[in-house]
Design a protein around this motif. Structure first.
Motif, mmCIF file in Angstrom:
data_model
loop_
_atom_site.group_PDB
_atom_site.id
_atom_site.type_symbol
_atom_site.label_atom_id
_atom_site.label_comp_id
_atom_site.label_asym_id
_atom_site.label_seq_id
_atom_site.Cartn_x
_atom_site.Cartn_y
_atom_site.Cartn_z
ATOM 1 N N LEU A 70 0.681 -1.289 0.074
ATOM 2 C CA LEU A 70 -0.038 0.018 -0.090
ATOM 3 C C LEU A 70 0.938 1.196 0.125
ATOM 4 O O LEU A 70 1.732 1.384 0.951
ATOM 5 N N THR A 71 0.716 2.094 -1.082
ATOM 6 C CA THR A 71 1.503 3.246 -1.056
ATOM 7 C C THR A 71 0.329 4.574 -1.055
ATOM 8 O O THR A 71 -0.696 4.358 -1.617
ATOM 9 N N GLY A 72 0.850 5.565 -0.104
ATOM 10 C CA GLY A 72 -0.125 6.686 -0.317
ATOM 11 C C GLY A 72 0.197 7.651 0.746
ATOM 12 O O GLY A 72 0.729 7.007 1.576
ATOM 13 N N PRO A 73 -0.059 8.790 0.771
ATOM 14 C CA PRO A 73 0.182 9.773 1.880
ATOM 15 C C PRO A 73 -0.259 9.395 3.157
ATOM 16 O O PRO A 73 -1.346 8.732 3.280
ATOM 17 N N LEU A 74 -0.099 9.707 4.275
ATOM 18 C CA LEU A 74 -0.677 9.796 5.362
ATOM 19 C C LEU A 74 -2.188 10.251 5.435
ATOM 20 O O LEU A 74 -2.415 11.285 4.838
ATOM 21 N N GLY A 75 -3.045 9.584 6.013
ATOM 22 C CA GLY A 75 -4.423 9.852 5.984
ATOM 23 C C GLY A 75 -5.024 9.200 4.551
ATOM 24 O O GLY A 75 -6.231 9.337 4.377
ATOM 25 N N ALA A 76 -4.457 8.744 3.757
ATOM 26 C CA ALA A 76 -4.760 8.504 2.387
ATOM 27 C C ALA A 76 -5.914 7.199 2.566
ATOM 28 O O ALA A 76 -6.954 7.019 1.796
ATOM 29 N N GLY A 77 -5.884 6.298 3.678
ATOM 30 C CA GLY A 77 -6.747 5.295 3.749
ATOM 31 C C GLY A 77 -6.226 3.754 3.841
ATOM 32 O O GLY A 77 -6.879 2.799 3.714
ATOM 33 N N LYS A 78 -4.949 3.659 3.929
ATOM 34 C CA LYS A 78 -4.272 2.533 3.762
ATOM 35 C C LYS A 78 -4.640 1.597 5.252
ATOM 36 O O LYS A 78 -4.949 0.653 4.948
ATOM 37 N N THR A 79 -4.561 2.232 6.227
ATOM 38 C CA THR A 79 -4.969 1.488 7.454
ATOM 39 C C THR A 79 -6.427 1.073 7.272
ATOM 40 O O THR A 79 -6.926 -0.214 7.697
ATOM 41 N N THR A 80 -7.349 1.967 6.744
ATOM 42 C CA THR A 80 -8.759 1.717 6.562
ATOM 43 C C THR A 80 -8.882 0.563 5.507
ATOM 44 O O THR A 80 -9.637 -0.616 5.841
ATOM 45 N N LEU A 81 -8.238 0.393 4.588
ATOM 46 C CA LEU A 81 -8.468 -0.450 3.794
ATOM 47 C C LEU A 81 -7.920 -1.900 4.273
ATOM 48 O O LEU A 81 -8.366 -3.014 4.138
ATOM 49 N N THR A 82 -6.998 -1.811 5.247
ATOM 50 C CA THR A 82 -6.286 -3.284 5.818
ATOM 51 C C THR A 82 -7.165 -3.570 6.908
ATOM 52 O O THR A 82 -7.507 -4.840 7.113
ATOM 53 N N ARG A 83 -7.976 -2.530 7.404
ATOM 54 C CA ARG A 83 -9.145 -3.106 8.578
ATOM 55 C C ARG A 83 -10.153 -3.933 7.686
ATOM 56 O O ARG A 83 -10.725 -4.643 8.244
#
Length: 184
Positions: free
Chosen positions: A39-52
């Protein structure tokens, strides 16, 4: 090693954090032990949300939160499936340091945030997911070192998500990714 064609990336807009979470749930149905998602993207992009969403779709135990300060968390399956290993590679300098985490890539589904460029020798196939957020929002976001623990800064605003499938595992088409995501 034989060369495998890289399918064209799939790109669309995801309207909000709930849709990002649902995309993760849908993606979970495509993954199996040995799969790697970067997962690549700036802080707050939604990487952890996608992982959840992935964690929920995989039926793993434990809250899926950002592993920023512990580097990696393993979430065992509650449904006899492979564990989900969630890695934050922001503080890692190389693929060697990622390898030093001693992750069982073959028997796990591994998600690596900030992992682009750290896969040399780790595996020959992965999904590269880039999440872009509106320019103004990413400028307002603090650096990962300044952010509160587990701060996704997931404002409900559209994100552009691009999936690139790399290697023999994903050598086919990524039409499934277009189907899994909302229409642009």
């Amino acid at each position: 090693m034989p060369s495998h064609p890289t399918p064209a990336p799939a790109t669309w807009s995801i309207p909000d954090a709930e849709a990002m979470h649902e995309f993760g749930r849908a993606l979970a149905g495509r993954l199996r032990a040995g799969d790697l998602v970067v997962l690549t993207g700036p802080l707050g992009a939604g990487k952890t949300t996608l992982t959840r969403g992935l964690g929920e779709g995989l039926g793993v135990r434990g809250a899926v939160t950002s592993p920023t300060f512990v580097l990696a968390r393993t979430h065992p399956s509650t449904a006899w499936g492979p564990p989900l290993v969630h890695v934050d590679a922001y503080r890692l300098a190389s693929a060697v340091e990622l390898d030093d985490l001693d992750i069982d890539f073959a028997r796990s589904i591994v998600v690596v945030e900030w992992g682009r460029g750290m896969l040399d020798g780790i595996t020959d196939s992965w999904l590269d997911i880039e999440i872009e957020r509106p320019l103004g929002a990413s400028r307002a976001a603090p650096s990962p070192a300044e952010a509160p623990i587990d701060s996704d800064l997931d404002l409900d605003e559209p994100r552009t998500v691009t999936i690139t499938a790399v290697g023999p595992r994903w050598a086919g088409d990524v039409a499934w990714a277009r189907e899994a995501g909302p229409t642009a």
